[in-house]
Each structure stands twice: as C-alpha cells, then as structure tokens.
Design an enzyme around this catalytic site. Structure first.
Site, PDB file in Angstrom:
ATOM      1  CG  ASP A 175      -6.245  -1.131   1.350  1.00  0.00           C
ATOM      2  OD1 ASP A 175      -5.235  -1.111   0.641  1.00  0.00           O
ATOM      3  OD2 ASP A 175      -6.667  -2.165   1.921  1.00  0.00           O
ATOM      4  CD  GLU A 191      -5.222  -1.038  -3.699  1.00  0.00           C
ATOM      5  OE1 GLU A 191      -4.145  -1.613  -3.875  1.00  0.00           O
ATOM      6  OE2 GLU A 191      -6.022  -1.390  -2.800  1.00  0.00           O
TER       7      GLU A 191
HETATM    8  C1  NOJ Z   1      -3.605  -2.865  -1.006  1.00  0.00           C
HETATM    9  C2  NOJ Z   1      -2.371  -2.310  -0.395  1.00  0.00           C
HETATM   10  O1  NOJ Z   1      -1.730  -1.454  -1.309  1.00  0.00           O
HETATM   11  C3  NOJ Z   1      -1.516  -3.488  -0.008  1.00  0.00           C
HETATM   12  O2  NOJ Z   1      -0.248  -3.070   0.427  1.00  0.00           O
HETATM   13  C4  NOJ Z   1      -2.239  -4.273   1.045  1.00  0.00           C
HETATM   14  O3  NOJ Z   1      -1.486  -5.427   1.342  1.00  0.00           O
HETATM   15  C5  NOJ Z   1      -3.630  -4.685   0.588  1.00  0.00           C
HETATM   16  N1  NOJ Z   1      -4.342  -3.626  -0.033  1.00  0.00           N
HETATM   17  C6  NOJ Z   1      -4.472  -5.184   1.749  1.00  0.00           C
HETATM   18  O4  NOJ Z   1      -4.846  -4.125   2.583  1.00  0.00           O
END
Ligand code: NOJ
Ligand code: CA
Length: 558
Positions: free
Chosen positions: A203, A245
């Site tokens: 993440d 991500e």
């Molecule tokens: C990306 C995630 O996909 C999202 O859902 C989340 O709110 C943020 N990162 C923070 O962790």
C-alpha cells in the site's frame, strides 16, 4: 507459461474485500470462513490469485488500512486458524493468496502510537512516528484525502506536538528514519511469509520517507527500504509477489520496478486511458500510453486494474493529462456528486451506463494486454454501486450471490449488514447475481469465465511479446502478442459505433488466420487485411499454421 516464469507472470488477480464478500457466520459481516466457502466459485471463474484488502485488527476508519496489530486477523473476519484454512483451501484449488501490506502508517489506536504520544520527546518510543512543533514542515507534500483533511499535520494534546499523516488523521505515518520501525516492518513481512502467503500488495509505497522541499514521494531512502523487503522475500526461497501501489505517472512508477525492488506495480495511467478511450471513442491516447508503458518497463510487470475499492483516481493533472481527465468526465456516465478526493467514486458498470458490451471490451483488453489483469469483485457480474454511502463505500457493497435475502451474502437481518446490498434500478441483486447469471448462457459472468478459459489456452496472451499494429480507423486499437510458437492478433473497437478498417499484416502475409473466440476462419493475412468490428467489439486471431480445433468450449458448466 514460459519455463521458470514466476507464478504471477500474466496471472489474473481477483481483488476482493473480505468484509463484503461472503458472511460465513451470519453476523452480517463478510469473513474468512465465508470467503473460503466461495473459493470453488473463483476456481470455476478461472482466476489465478486473490488479493485481499486488509484483514488485520483495525477500528476501520479507513476500510482496514488503519491497523492496530500487523500480526493478527480482525476478530470479525476470523482468526489465524481461519486464515490457515483459507490459504490451504485456496492452494488446493491452485489459487494464490496476496495480502495487503500497509507500511506507511498505523491506526492512531495502535499501541505503538499510544506509547509514542505518552513518551518523552526525543525518546525512541516517541520517534516511532513523525513529530514536529511546527505544522509547516514538508509543506510540499500534497494532502491526499482532501475531502476529509486540510493538513498533513494533526495536533496531539498528549504529546504536545503535531504528528504527520499522509492519509486520515487516524493514520499517523511511521518514522522510517527509526531503525526500530524498519526492523518491525520487516518482521511483519516475515510473519506473513511464514503463514504461507504468496504475495503482498504494498500500500502507498511512495510515502515511506519524508524530506523537506520535496513532495515526499519516492525518495531514494524509500527505494532502499523496499529493496530490503525484496531481499527478505528472496531469502524466503519461494516465488513471492511484491506488487506496489504507486499512483504515479509511469516514468515515476517505473523505479519501483527496478530488478532488485518490486516485481509489479499498478498502471493507473493505463486504467485512466482505457476509460478515456471508451469515453471518447478514440484509441489514440491509449496507444500512446501503451507504447510509453512498455518502453519504460517492458513485459508483464504492470498490474492492470479497471476499478478497485477506491475512487477512479484521476488526480490533478500530474498523474493523468488534463485533456484525458476532461474526456473521462465528459464522456463517462457518472451522475452528479460522484467526485471524491481525486476521482470518480463509482463502480465499473454504472460508469459504463450498464452497457455489458463496454464491460467486455475493457476486460477483453485487460485479458490480452501484457501484464497482470486485475478483476474487481462483482465486475464480472456488472454489479452496481450505492451512491450516497460515505467515503468510498459506494464501491464496497456486498457481493451478490443469489436472488435471496441480502443477495445471499449473509443470512443476518438486513440492518446488520456491513453495507447495504445493491437494489438500485438495473442493478438489483435479485437480478444481478452469480446464481442467475450462471444459468444464463449469454450472461456477463459466463462470458468472463469463457474468455478466461480461452486465455489459458493462449500462452502468448499471458507472457508473449507485445507489438502495436497500425489500423486505418481512429477507434481501433490492434496489437500482436507472440511467443516462440504462437502469434495472437488482437483488434478492439473502443467506440459505440461499428468500425470497418484495414490492418497491415505484412509481417504475417500469406499466413492463415483464425478467430479464436468464435472459432471461425478469416482470410489469409495480407498488407491490407479487412476487418469489421461492431460497437465495442473485439476479436482474437491465431496467426500461422493454426490448429483447426475451436478453442471455444461449452457455454455453461453444469
Ligand atoms: C491506498 C488504499 O487503496 C486506500 O484504500 C487507502 O485509503 C490508502 N492507501 C491509505 O492506506
Ligand atoms: Ca461474519
């Protein structure tokens, strides 16, 4: 799959939210037991891996991305034994399991944060997070959740200092300058490796370190720490996927894909260009984006999502060119009031105005482009959303399994459901659900299953080389995927009107051509090869001395 290729090369990944997928104990909340009981469905559908959004203890201020214990399971989802059962059952079906790894922050209720705020300034305990007396530090770091926050700093009464948070104020950023933090997070990785997971979706990777006079994204120290994670998983000795991500333009996301760093990263720019192509009926920008993405990182290392559990992230012009954003906003069905933070807060089907042809087109592209196609739970049904729910909840409603109460998601009384099952006109779970669509040969669900079966028989689509082909029509995108003994030609019409056009197949001149999805022969390849595709139509052709056996198979499994 090529010899020795890791399992994720070209693998179809199914993203699901365990709380919203299937409720095994009837309390209204999806759980690991429920998910385990649905793995047969996922095997039937033909996906190769599942990615679970966070399953850890959390007060759920941010869908579980606010964690209070990295080495446990949220009690509403089950426990570590339930996770073990899920994993062994999935592996029995040949399905890999990817879990979310949230490195950047914890919940403010995490014991580390509580200890930090009560500890002395400058102590190691305090330094587990990023503190300051001055809320103007790192002022170039954009506020990400701008619908909910106006600053990346929050005053803490107990500590008498501000703490830094790139996301909600309930999610303080960990301080990676502190070696203790680094060791703890490496231990988290080790913990889940030992539990048997097959991969991590990392993440918010760009934000681990901060530095003055920068956007605090993708700093060299951040990359250095990701390399340590890579070393950790390499040392484990199994093929473990690290998929990041990084919501960045492709050139900025590419460094995460250095050979000693992550194996994969989402290509959100491609996602936006796929939507823009359908919104405008023009394939031009999509082709430019594909060319660039492959130039920057060739092969199958981009993960390719359409929608996910967040808004369709478009950004402020840094990520996606303003004209592409404009095209999407003007051309996609979205209704009023669906803009959240940086994008459109709707599921795929409503964005496409419920048109299954566009759903098939976009997934047909994902399933044939180089990369890891990511299918978001429910999109195989054309499931709808629930506008008006808070934050990103419109996209996170329960999976529709049957026409029965709560769409078969849970036996609990309706008010107890984690989120309401969709009953919006056109998307009512009594119509749009797995059970009904399994019975209808022409359903979207059966289409997904069928095309995934065909894809498995075409290794060139999985990890073959990729080459764009010029077409004579502005709505058409065409490319060839090839491995040593197989060449597959793809053409797709991104417009809502039919297209007749020519493809220049000079390199394959004189070869036989056979459309594989319909199992029919086409004329011999030539420099001016004529094709007609209906609105949102696409085709896959095998080129060369092709086997006459149709790849198509029975429409419905009984
Ligand atoms: C990306 C995630 O996909 C999202 O859902 C989340 O709110 C943020 N990162 C923070 O962790
Ligand atoms: Ca439950």
């Amino acid at each position: 799959m090529g010899k020795g290729a890791p399992w994720w090369e070209g693998a179809v990944i199914y993203q699901l939210i365990p709380r919203s997928f299937s409720d095994g104990n009837g309390d209204g909340i999806g759980d690991l037991q429920g998910l385990t009981s649905r793995l047969g469905y996922l095997r039937w559908l033909g996906v190769e891996a599942i990615w679970l959004t966070p399953i850890y203890p959390s007060p759920l201020q941010d869908g579980g991305y606010d964690i209070t214990d990295f080495q446990n399971i949220h009690p509403e989802l089950g426990d570590l034994s339930a996770f073990h059962r899920l994993l062994t059952t999935a592996h029995g079906y040949g399905i890999k399991v990817i879990v979310d790894l949230v490195l950047n922050h914890t919940s403010d209720l995490h014991p580390w944060f509580q200890r930090a705020r009560w500890s002395k300034r400058g102590s190691l305990e305090r330094d587990v997070y990023v503190w300051s007396d001055d809320s103007s530090r790192y002022s170039q770091a954009p506020v990400l959740f701008r619908k909910f926050e106006t600053s990346n700093w929050e005053w803490d009464e107990v500590a008498g200092q501000y703490y830094f948070h790139r996301f909600l104020r309930h999610q303080p950023d960990l301080n990676y300058e502190n070696p203790w933090v680094q060791e703890q997070m490496l231990e988290v990785v080790q913990f889940w490796l030992e539990r048997g997971v097959d991969g991590f979706r990392l993440d918010a990777v760009p934000f681990l370190y901060e530095e003055e006079n920068s956007r605090c994204e993708g700093l060299p120290q951040t990359h250095a720490f990701l390399r340590r994670i890579r070393q950790k998983v390499e040392a484990f000795g199994r093929d473990i996927l690290l998929m990041g991500e990084a919501i960045q333009p492709v050139e900025e996301a590419a460094p995460y894909l250095a050979d000693d760093e992550l194996h994969g990263a989402f290509n959100f720019v491609l996602t936006a260009n796929l939507f823009a192509a359908v919104a405008s009926g023009s394939s031009k920008n999509l082709m430019v984006c594909l060319r660039e993405s492959q130039e920057v990182v060739s092969g199958c290392r981009w993960a390719l999502p359409l929608r996910n559990h967040d808004e369709l992230w478009l950004g402020d012009g840094h990520l996606i060119p303003p004209e592409v954003i404009q095209t999407i906003r003007a051309g996609l069905h979205q209704g009023h009031g669906h803009w959240l933070n940086w994008g459109i807060n709707r599921r795929l089907a409503p964005l496409l105005n419920g048109d299954p042809r566009a759903n098939k087109l976009l997934h047909g592209l994902l399933y044939s482009l180089p990369g890891m196609p990511c299918l978001y739970y429910g999109d195989e049904l054309g499931m709808g959303d629930w506008p008006g729910l808070r934050d990103r909840d419109p996209n996170r409603t329960p999976m529709a399994w049957t026409p029965e109460r709560n769409g078969g998601f849970s036996t609990a009384p309706e008010p107890l459901l984690v989120l309401p099952a969709v009953t919006a006109p056109g998307y009512d779970y009594r119509v749009v659900n797995v059970e009904v669509q399994k019975l209808l040969p022409g359903s979207l669900l059966n289409w997904h299953r069928r095309i995934l079966t065909s894809r498995r028989l075409l290794p060139a689509l999985r990890n073959g080389d990729f080459e764009l082909i010029e077409s004579s029509h502005p709505s058409v995108i065409s490319y060839v995927r090839s491995i040593s003994d197989m060449t597959v030609l793809v053409a797709a019409n991104v417009a809502g009107a039919g297209a007749s056009f020519y493809l220049d197949l000079t390199p394959w001149k004189g070869q036989r051509t056979r459309e594989v999805l319909w199992g029919c022969d086409y004329p011999i390849a030539s420099e001016n090869w004529f094709v007609y595709l209906p609105a949102y139509g696409f085709s896959w052709w095998l080129l060369g001395e092709v086997d006459q056996t149709p790849l198509n198979h029975e429409l419905v499994d009984t």
